[in-house]
Motif scaffolding. Structure first.
Motif, PDB file in Angstrom:
ATOM      1  N   PHE A  38     -11.000  81.782  -2.844  1.00  0.00           N
ATOM      2  CA  PHE A  38     -11.510  82.640  -4.045  1.00  0.00           C
ATOM      3  C   PHE A  38     -10.601  83.996  -4.053  1.00  0.00           C
ATOM      4  O   PHE A  38     -10.342  84.451  -4.962  1.00  0.00           O
ATOM      5  CB  PHE A  38     -12.851  82.686  -3.906  1.00  0.00           C
ATOM      6  N   ALA A  39     -10.837  84.657  -2.715  1.00  0.00           N
ATOM      7  CA  ALA A  39     -10.105  85.996  -2.866  1.00  0.00           C
ATOM      8  C   ALA A  39      -8.717  85.876  -3.083  1.00  0.00           C
ATOM      9  O   ALA A  39      -8.210  86.682  -3.540  1.00  0.00           O
ATOM     10  CB  ALA A  39     -10.245  86.499  -0.968  1.00  0.00           C
ATOM     11  N   ALA A  40      -8.193  84.877  -3.060  1.00  0.00           N
ATOM     12  CA  ALA A  40      -6.794  84.664  -3.364  1.00  0.00           C
ATOM     13  C   ALA A  40      -6.420  84.555  -4.678  1.00  0.00           C
ATOM     14  O   ALA A  40      -5.108  84.560  -5.087  1.00  0.00           O
ATOM     15  CB  ALA A  40      -5.933  83.280  -2.616  1.00  0.00           C
ATOM     16  N   THR A  41      -7.424  84.506  -5.596  1.00  0.00           N
ATOM     17  CA  THR A  41      -7.398  84.574  -6.807  1.00  0.00           C
ATOM     18  C   THR A  41      -7.438  85.900  -7.464  1.00  0.00           C
ATOM     19  O   THR A  41      -7.437  86.135  -8.562  1.00  0.00           O
ATOM     20  CB  THR A  41      -8.433  83.631  -7.616  1.00  0.00           C
ATOM     21  N   PHE A  42      -7.599  86.936  -6.638  1.00  0.00           N
ATOM     22  CA  PHE A  42      -7.525  88.475  -6.724  1.00  0.00           C
ATOM     23  C   PHE A  42      -6.216  88.975  -6.429  1.00  0.00           C
ATOM     24  O   PHE A  42      -5.550  88.560  -5.477  1.00  0.00           O
ATOM     25  CB  PHE A  42      -8.650  89.118  -6.196  1.00  0.00           C
ATOM     26  N   THR A  43      -5.710  89.861  -7.014  1.00  0.00           N
ATOM     27  CA  THR A  43      -4.542  90.624  -6.455  1.00  0.00           C
ATOM     28  C   THR A  43      -4.951  91.305  -5.099  1.00  0.00           C
ATOM     29  O   THR A  43      -6.205  91.232  -4.898  1.00  0.00           O
ATOM     30  CB  THR A  43      -4.033  91.819  -7.478  1.00  0.00           C
ATOM     31  N   GLU A  44      -3.822  91.716  -4.312  1.00  0.00           N
ATOM     32  CA  GLU A  44      -4.217  92.175  -3.116  1.00  0.00           C
ATOM     33  C   GLU A  44      -5.102  93.295  -2.997  1.00  0.00           C
ATOM     34  O   GLU A  44      -6.027  93.404  -2.094  1.00  0.00           O
ATOM     35  CB  GLU A  44      -3.005  92.319  -2.255  1.00  0.00           C
ATOM     36  N   ASP A  45      -4.951  94.111  -4.104  1.00  0.00           N
ATOM     37  CA  ASP A  45      -5.841  95.486  -4.270  1.00  0.00           C
ATOM     38  C   ASP A  45      -6.822  95.297  -5.414  1.00  0.00           C
ATOM     39  O   ASP A  45      -7.398  96.352  -5.799  1.00  0.00           O
ATOM     40  CB  ASP A  45      -4.841  96.600  -4.809  1.00  0.00           C
ATOM     41  N   GLY A  46      -7.399  94.034  -5.637  1.00  0.00           N
ATOM     42  CA  GLY A  46      -8.396  93.786  -6.649  1.00  0.00           C
ATOM     43  C   GLY A  46      -9.404  94.446  -6.147  1.00  0.00           C
ATOM     44  O   GLY A  46      -9.974  94.687  -5.002  1.00  0.00           O
ATOM     45  N   GLU A  47     -10.344  94.606  -7.269  1.00  0.00           N
ATOM     46  CA  GLU A  47     -11.617  95.227  -7.022  1.00  0.00           C
ATOM     47  C   GLU A  47     -12.765  94.518  -7.916  1.00  0.00           C
ATOM     48  O   GLU A  47     -12.345  94.017  -9.047  1.00  0.00           O
ATOM     49  CB  GLU A  47     -11.457  96.737  -7.685  1.00  0.00           C
ATOM     50  N   ILE A  48     -13.814  94.451  -7.387  1.00  0.00           N
ATOM     51  CA  ILE A  48     -15.038  93.862  -8.028  1.00  0.00           C
ATOM     52  C   ILE A  48     -16.123  95.020  -7.909  1.00  0.00           C
ATOM     53  O   ILE A  48     -16.323  95.756  -6.957  1.00  0.00           O
ATOM     54  CB  ILE A  48     -15.554  92.943  -7.147  1.00  0.00           C
TER      55      ILE A  48
END
Length: 152
Positions: A38-48
């Protein structure tokens, strides 16, 4: 919270299908507790930004939060259901897509009892990196009554 919904430029069927497939893959990962996937579907610096304002920045921080929450999911199956997607390609950047959608989360216990969680509106910014969509930012807002109804 109310949202303004105007006429939006129509995206191609290919982009619509790609976005739907992206979310189906992303949510199957989180629902199966594949938190690394799941985390890999975000950019490395992704934000929630979670409902209530809690912010997680970067995959490492997301993973730490999900690991801490894992015990809550020991005896339940969680499913995220998305609908009413509004998809907008960014006219200034062909590798950026903005998506707004509603989500319903169900949880099923060992006896098969289903409970519904509050509904949310989610606003994402997806970006294409090396031909693959990733989530750069996600803002989750818990739904509630529209304040205009109380004034009427």
């Amino acid at each position: 919270m109310s949202q303004s919904v105007g006429i939006r430029p129509q995206v191609t069927g290919d982009l619509y299908a790609e976005v739907q497939t992206f979310y189906a893959t992303q949510m199957r990962r989180v629902d199966s507790l594949d938190i690394e996937g799941f985390a890999a579907t975000f950019t490395e610096d992704g934000e929630i930004v979670h409902a209530g304002g809690r912010r997680q920045s970067g995959r490492a921080e997301m993973l730490a939060g999900m690991r801490a929450a894992l015990p809550r999911y020991k005896d339940i199956a969680t499913r995220h259901w998305f609908g009413h997607l509004l998809i907008e390609a960014d006219p200034a950047d062909e590798d950026t897509v903005r998506v707004s959608y509603y989500t319903l989360v169900t949880q099923t216990d060992r006896e098969g009892k289903v409970s519904f969680q509050p509904t949310f509106t989610v606003d994402d910014v997806l970006v294409r990196r090396d031909g693959v969509l990733l989530t750069r930012s996600r803002v989750i807002t818990q739904d509630g009554p529209d304040t205009r109804a109380a004034a009427a």
